[in-house]
Design a protein around this motif. Structure first.
Motif, PDB file in Angstrom:
ATOM      1  N   VAL A 102       0.835  -1.205   0.000  1.00 57.47           N
ATOM      2  CA  VAL A 102       0.000   0.000   0.000  1.00 57.47           C
ATOM      3  C   VAL A 102       0.868   1.252   0.000  1.00 57.47           C
ATOM      4  N   VAL A 106       0.528   3.687  -3.188  1.00 64.38           N
ATOM      5  CA  VAL A 106       0.003   5.034  -2.952  1.00 64.38           C
ATOM      6  C   VAL A 106       1.043   6.084  -3.310  1.00 64.38           C
ATOM      7  N   CYS A 174      -6.436   3.214  -2.739  1.00 62.16           N
ATOM      8  CA  CYS A 174      -5.107   3.617  -3.198  1.00 62.16           C
ATOM      9  C   CYS A 174      -5.165   4.388  -4.516  1.00 62.16           C
ATOM     10  N   TYR A 196      -2.009   5.750   4.507  1.00 67.13           N
ATOM     11  CA  TYR A 196      -2.877   4.748   3.906  1.00 67.13           C
ATOM     12  C   TYR A 196      -2.486   3.334   4.319  1.00 67.13           C
TER      13      TYR A 196
END
Length: 208
Positions: A102, A106, A174, A196
């Motif tokens: 992630v 991101v 994302c 995130y």
């Protein structure tokens, strides 16, 4: 922010794999035009003008505007898939791998938000053959994240009753960064990635 500004702020030059230089200039111009105006409202004349070239010059390198979009989309999806598969296949617990996936995914969507908006949101403008190719890459992207979450469930790290639905939620969260991220805002791409990653671990109820 244009792709030129993204290049200045990123760690590597995007589209370095596109040669010769004229083809890369046209591709960068197309990304900016598609992100600003949308694929259908952009003409080949717009793209060539942004690249400082004649409209006829575009057809030396790309047969159609759709072929140009496909090239952008293919390179972007290949990069996104590489980020997620590297995390899925890497060392560490499922929670560590999910957080890493992630964070990197991101960060890419924030650093390259102009590019990512075109890559992620112009899929329907592709022709049937090219669209099927990109959809197949998206399925592999989904599978990489689903594998990490599934590993976490099997290991007792995650409490996720619906792995496919949760995978979709994670990817959607994302990808949406490309839509709203502002380089002049209060958070850097790294900070958004860290935020995130923490949110997603909370989503899957990762055991700490």
């Amino acid at each position: 922010m244009s792709t030129a500004e993204e290049t200045a702020g990123g760690e590597e030059m995007p589209w370095g794999e596109v040669t010769p230089d004229a083809a890369r200039r046209l591709l960068v111009a197309a990304v900016d035009a598609f992100a600003e105006r949308g694929y259908h409202a952009t003409t080949t004349r717009d793209i060539a003008g942004r690249a400082g070239m004649s409209p006829a010059a575009l057809y030396i390198h790309y047969r159609t505007k759709e072929e140009l979009l496909h090239r952008i989309s293919r390179i972007g999806h290949d990069k996104a898939l590489a980020i997620l598969e590297a995390a899925a296949d890497g060392p560490g617990t499922a929670a560590e791998r999910l957080a890493g996936a992630v964070r990197s995914f991101v960060r890419w969507h924030a650093e390259r938000h102009t590019t990512a908006r075109v890559v992620q949101y112009e899929l329907d403008a592709l022709g049937p053959e090219h669209r099927a190719e990109i959809v197949a890459l998206r399925r592999r992207t989904d599978a990489a994240v689903r594998r990490i979450i599934g590993d976490g469930v099997a290991a007792g790290e995650f409490d996720v009753p619906d792995v496919p639905g949760t995978t979709l939620a994670v990817l959607s969260l994302c990808i949406d960064v490309a839509r709203w991220f502002n380089a002049q805002g209060s958070r850097t791409p790294d900070e958004v990635g860290a935020l995130y990653a923490d949110l997603v671990l909370r989503m899957v109820s990762a055991q700490k």
